[in-house]
Scaffold this motif. Structure first.
Motif, PDB file in Angstrom:
ATOM      1  N   SER A  70     -10.995  20.022 -16.076  1.00 47.34           N
ATOM      2  CA  SER A  70     -11.320  19.982 -17.502  1.00 47.34           C
ATOM      3  C   SER A  70     -12.067  18.693 -17.798  1.00 47.34           C
ATOM      4  N   ALA A  71     -12.461  18.517 -19.066  1.00 44.53           N
ATOM      5  CA  ALA A  71     -13.168  17.309 -19.490  1.00 44.53           C
ATOM      6  C   ALA A  71     -12.205  16.243 -19.978  1.00 44.53           C
ATOM      7  N   HIS A  72     -10.905  16.473 -19.863  1.00 45.15           N
ATOM      8  CA  HIS A  72      -9.906  15.503 -20.295  1.00 45.15           C
ATOM      9  C   HIS A  72     -10.082  14.199 -19.509  1.00 45.15           C
ATOM     10  N   PRO A  73      -9.938  13.031 -20.169  1.00 43.69           N
ATOM     11  CA  PRO A  73     -10.149  11.761 -19.480  1.00 43.69           C
ATOM     12  C   PRO A  73      -9.220  11.537 -18.282  1.00 43.69           C
ATOM     13  N   LEU A  74      -8.049  12.166 -18.278  1.00 44.73           N
ATOM     14  CA  LEU A  74      -7.116  11.996 -17.164  1.00 44.73           C
ATOM     15  C   LEU A  74      -7.236  13.097 -16.121  1.00 44.73           C
ATOM     16  N   ALA A  75      -8.166  14.010 -16.303  1.00 45.28           N
ATOM     17  CA  ALA A  75      -8.347  15.090 -15.322  1.00 45.28           C
ATOM     18  C   ALA A  75      -8.912  14.500 -14.042  1.00 45.28           C
ATOM     19  N   ARG A 108       0.845  -1.191   0.000  1.00 44.55           N
ATOM     20  CA  ARG A 108       0.000   0.000   0.000  1.00 44.55           C
ATOM     21  C   ARG A 108       0.880   1.240   0.000  1.00 44.55           C
ATOM     22  N   ILE A 109       0.656   2.105  -0.983  1.00 41.71           N
ATOM     23  CA  ILE A 109       1.384   3.371  -1.070  1.00 41.71           C
ATOM     24  C   ILE A 109       0.362   4.487  -0.902  1.00 41.71           C
ATOM     25  N   GLU A 110       0.538   5.250   0.150  1.00 44.63           N
ATOM     26  CA  GLU A 110      -0.352   6.380   0.409  1.00 44.63           C
ATOM     27  C   GLU A 110       0.397   7.659   0.059  1.00 44.63           C
ATOM     28  N   VAL A 111      -0.115   8.381  -0.922  1.00 47.98           N
ATOM     29  CA  VAL A 111       0.505   9.633  -1.356  1.00 47.98           C
ATOM     30  C   VAL A 111      -0.045  10.750  -0.476  1.00 47.98           C
ATOM     31  N   LEU A 112       0.858  11.491   0.160  1.00 47.73           N
ATOM     32  CA  LEU A 112       0.475  12.481   1.164  1.00 47.73           C
ATOM     33  C   LEU A 112       0.591  13.923   0.689  1.00 47.73           C
ATOM     34  N   SER A 113       1.087  14.139  -0.531  1.00 47.12           N
ATOM     35  CA  SER A 113       1.247  15.495  -1.053  1.00 47.12           C
ATOM     36  C   SER A 113       0.777  15.532  -2.503  1.00 47.12           C
ATOM     37  N   GLU A 114       0.776  16.716  -3.073  1.00 45.36           N
ATOM     38  CA  GLU A 114       0.366  16.882  -4.462  1.00 45.36           C
ATOM     39  C   GLU A 114       1.301  16.110  -5.390  1.00 45.36           C
ATOM     40  N   VAL A 115       0.746  15.628  -6.504  1.00 44.86           N
ATOM     41  CA  VAL A 115       1.539  14.929  -7.514  1.00 44.86           C
ATOM     42  C   VAL A 115       1.549  15.816  -8.751  1.00 44.86           C
ATOM     43  N   LEU A 116       2.733  16.312  -9.082  1.00 46.50           N
ATOM     44  CA  LEU A 116       2.893  17.302 -10.145  1.00 46.50           C
ATOM     45  C   LEU A 116       3.948  16.845 -11.137  1.00 46.50           C
ATOM     46  N   PHE A 117       4.017  17.526 -12.277  1.00 47.00           N
ATOM     47  CA  PHE A 117       5.044  17.193 -13.263  1.00 47.00           C
ATOM     48  C   PHE A 117       6.447  17.418 -12.711  1.00 47.00           C
ATOM     49  N   THR A 118       6.575  18.244 -11.681  1.00 39.83           N
ATOM     50  CA  THR A 118       7.890  18.530 -11.103  1.00 39.83           C
ATOM     51  C   THR A 118       8.331  17.506 -10.067  1.00 39.83           C
ATOM     52  N   ASN A 119       7.416  16.677  -9.555  1.00 40.94           N
ATOM     53  CA  ASN A 119       7.821  15.677  -8.572  1.00 40.94           C
ATOM     54  C   ASN A 119       7.375  14.261  -8.918  1.00 40.94           C
ATOM     55  N   VAL A 120       6.769  14.056 -10.082  1.00 40.20           N
ATOM     56  CA  VAL A 120       6.247  12.746 -10.445  1.00 40.20           C
ATOM     57  C   VAL A 120       7.363  11.737 -10.713  1.00 40.20           C
ATOM     58  N   LEU A 121       8.562  12.192 -11.034  1.00 43.23           N
ATOM     59  CA  LEU A 121       9.649  11.245 -11.300  1.00 43.23           C
ATOM     60  C   LEU A 121       9.991  10.421 -10.063  1.00 43.23           C
ATOM     61  N   LYS A 122       9.846  11.002  -8.887  1.00 46.71           N
ATOM     62  CA  LYS A 122      10.085  10.250  -7.656  1.00 46.71           C
ATOM     63  C   LYS A 122       9.046   9.136  -7.512  1.00 46.71           C
ATOM     64  N   LEU A 123       7.781   9.432  -7.811  1.00 44.26           N
ATOM     65  CA  LEU A 123       6.739   8.415  -7.753  1.00 44.26           C
ATOM     66  C   LEU A 123       6.985   7.339  -8.807  1.00 44.26           C
ATOM     67  N   PHE A 179      -3.950  17.575  -5.112  1.00 45.60           N
ATOM     68  CA  PHE A 179      -3.881  17.977  -6.518  1.00 45.60           C
ATOM     69  C   PHE A 179      -3.045  16.955  -7.277  1.00 45.60           C
ATOM     70  N   ILE A 180      -3.537  16.499  -8.420  1.00 41.07           N
ATOM     71  CA  ILE A 180      -2.785  15.610  -9.309  1.00 41.07           C
ATOM     72  C   ILE A 180      -2.919  16.189 -10.699  1.00 41.07           C
ATOM     73  N   ASP A 181      -1.796  16.568 -11.319  1.00 47.69           N
ATOM     74  CA  ASP A 181      -1.923  17.142 -12.664  1.00 47.69           C
ATOM     75  C   ASP A 181      -2.068  16.028 -13.707  1.00 47.69           C
ATOM     76  N   HIS A 182      -2.518  16.401 -14.895  1.00 49.01           N
ATOM     77  CA  HIS A 182      -2.854  15.400 -15.909  1.00 49.01           C
ATOM     78  C   HIS A 182      -1.651  14.603 -16.388  1.00 49.01           C
ATOM     79  N   SER A 183      -0.481  15.213 -16.458  1.00 46.25           N
ATOM     80  CA  SER A 183       0.693  14.466 -16.909  1.00 46.25           C
ATOM     81  C   SER A 183       1.095  13.419 -15.880  1.00 46.25           C
ATOM     82  N   SER A 184       0.918  13.728 -14.611  1.00 47.42           N
ATOM     83  CA  SER A 184       1.197  12.751 -13.553  1.00 47.42           C
ATOM     84  C   SER A 184       0.175  11.619 -13.580  1.00 47.42           C
TER      85      SER A 184
END
Length: 127
Positions: free
Chosen positions: A121-126, A49-64, A86-91
């Motif tokens: 947005s209406a994007h499928p990954l939003a 089980r991985i619990e993400v405790l902060s926002e997931v962004l294009f600037t920190n997604v490489l760690k995930l 917050f999770i951005d679409h690229s993440s």
């Protein structure tokens, strides 16, 4: 784009990163979480089980991505994003790509906690 046209590609990339980071700050992302990903891991048998405790962004997604790619194959993985505000679409694209690849190799991925997120947005990954 205007910066790239009037200067060079490197300046355009830099201005784009500043703009995207500024936009995320306006959307409520805490500045400390722009480059740091906070998470906790617990294991019980074949379940991780991985619990993400902060926002997931294009600037920190490489760690995930690095964390997910280091998991042994054939396990049951539970990704909990309930505390990720917050999770951005690229993440989200990287997360869904991991889910597809890991499942194709015999593992199981359950993604939880996205129900409380509001799509911008209406994007499928939003989320």
């Amino acid at each position: 784009m205007v910066t790239t046209l009037f200067t060079n590609l490197l300046a355009g990339v830099f201005v784009g990163l500043l703009f995207k980071s500024g936009l995320q700050l306006l959307l409520g992302v805490h500045w400390k979480n722009l480059f740091i990903l906070k998470y906790s891991i617990s294991e019980q048998g074949d379940k991780t089980r991985i619990e993400v405790l902060s926002e997931v962004l294009f600037t920190n997604v490489l760690k995930l991505k690095k964390l997910l790619n280091s998991l042994p194959l054939g396990k049951n993985i539970e990704l909990d994003f309930q505390k990720a505000e917050f999770i951005d679409h690229s993440s989200m694209e990287k997360i869904r790509q991991f889910e597809r690849n890991y499942s194709a190799k015999g593992g199981n991925v359950d993604i939880e906690g996205l129900f409380s997120h509001v799509a911008f947005s209406a994007h499928p990954l939003a989320t």
